[in-house]
Scaffold this active site. Structure first.
Site, short mmCIF file in Angstrom:
data_model
loop_
_atom_site.label_atom_id
_atom_site.label_comp_id
_atom_site.label_asym_id
_atom_site.label_seq_id
_atom_site.Cartn_x
_atom_site.Cartn_y
_atom_site.Cartn_z
N ASP A 132 28.03 16.02 12.66
CA ASP A 132 28.95 14.93 12.33
C ASP A 132 30.13 15.56 11.60
OD1 ASP A 132 28.00 15.28 9.68
OD2 ASP A 132 26.32 13.95 10.12
N LYS A 154 30.80 9.63 13.54
CA LYS A 154 31.56 8.42 13.87
C LYS A 154 32.34 8.65 15.15
CE LYS A 154 32.52 5.55 10.12
NZ LYS A 154 33.15 5.41 8.82
N MET A 173 27.19 9.05 -1.67
CA MET A 173 27.69 7.87 -0.95
C MET A 173 27.99 6.74 -1.93
SD MET A 173 25.03 8.06 2.25
CE MET A 173 23.66 8.69 1.28
#
Ligand code: SAH
Length: 256
Positions: free
Chosen positions: A35, A56, A171
């Site tokens: 990713d 994504k 996060m």
């Protein structure tokens, strides 16, 4: 014919912080599934024809985890040597555990290759040791963004406030107001130092320092965005004491 899957941690993003083994495996791999988290420098160094982005997609949609799991099994089934490259360490909030279980369930041989987690390295490059003999004797890694399908939070922020140790939140940029509020209401001192470290060791690393009651405003003023870690606790103030001599700091053009 069965290939093999390597679950490889890339470290925080500086190519020199790849392990010797990670570097060799990337070179030898037929396919590298990744990713965006390994960062532009590491990803740009991998030939385009062997890269597969499972992060994504265009349009902002995440590739479903099931797809990645299946793709690993499929490629290994074709006899390929596959590197599943993940930012930091594969087993720290990286879904490496799920992938390892899926590979085992499908009888695909795999190896775990540790990487330097951003929890430690991200704090460190900002001049923050996650433990310090004078201040703390524990450090907790926690996610600020749980699985949204979970009904109730599994994280007891009040209990975490009680540990008195360093908290490193992954996060946690978006939910910063939520958990700083929880920690304050649990009685943590409002002047507890807090640092946000964005894109640690990437060319555009950014660091912001505040306290439990100012850090949300600091985040907004400085425009801190993911990926970033939040470091909460007395150790965060070490930054101010070492900064003038810290050559990892972006103000010295680190990574440029
Ligand atoms: N396995 C990774 C974590 C993956 S979860 C590790 O061990 O570091 C994704 C989160 O990791 C991001 O939202 C951010 O909180 C953190 N992260 C990963 N790389 C980072 C970096 N270079 N700088 C700051 N935070 C990073």
């Amino acid at each position: 014919m069965t290939g093999k899957v390597y679950l490889v941690g890339s470290g925080p993003g500086d190519p020199e912080l790849l392990t010797v083994k990670a570097k060799r495996l990337i070179e030898e791999a037929d396919v590298v599934l990744h990713d965006k988290l390994p960062g532009p420098k590491i990803l740009d160094s991998i030939p385009e024809e062997k890269r597969e982005d499972v992060g994504k997609r265009a349009g902002g949609e995440w590739t479903p985890q099931e797809y990645t799991n299946q793709r690993l099994v499929e490629l290994a089934g074709q006899g390929k040597t596959v590197v599943r490259l993940k930012g930091g360490d594969p087993f720290v909030f990286g879904r490496g555990g799920e992938e390892a279980e899926h590979l085992a369930a499908n009888e695909v041989p795999f190896e775990y290759v540790p990487g330097i987690t951003s929890a430690i390295a991200g704090a460190g490059v900002a001049g923050i040791p996650v433990t310090h003999r004078d201040h703390v004797s524990s450090v907790t890694f926690v996610t600020g963004h749980e699985d949204p399908t979970k009904e109730e939070s599994a994280i007891d922020w009040h209990a975490l406030a009680e540990t008195g140790g360093t908290l490193v939140v992954f996060m946690g940029v978006g939910k910063l107001p939520m958990y700083t509020g929880e920690l304050l209401s649990a009685g943590m001192a409002p002047d507890t130092p807090v640092a946000l470290v964005e894109r640690a060791t990437w060319p555009n690393q950014q660091v912001a320092l505040g306290t439990l009651d100012t850090i949300v405003d600091v985040r907004d003023e400085d425009g801190i965005e993911p990926p970033a870690i939040t470091v909460i606790g007395g150790v965060a103030a070490t930054r101010e004491r070492v900064l003038a001599f810290l050559e990892n700091d972006p103000s010295d053009g680190n990574g440029e």
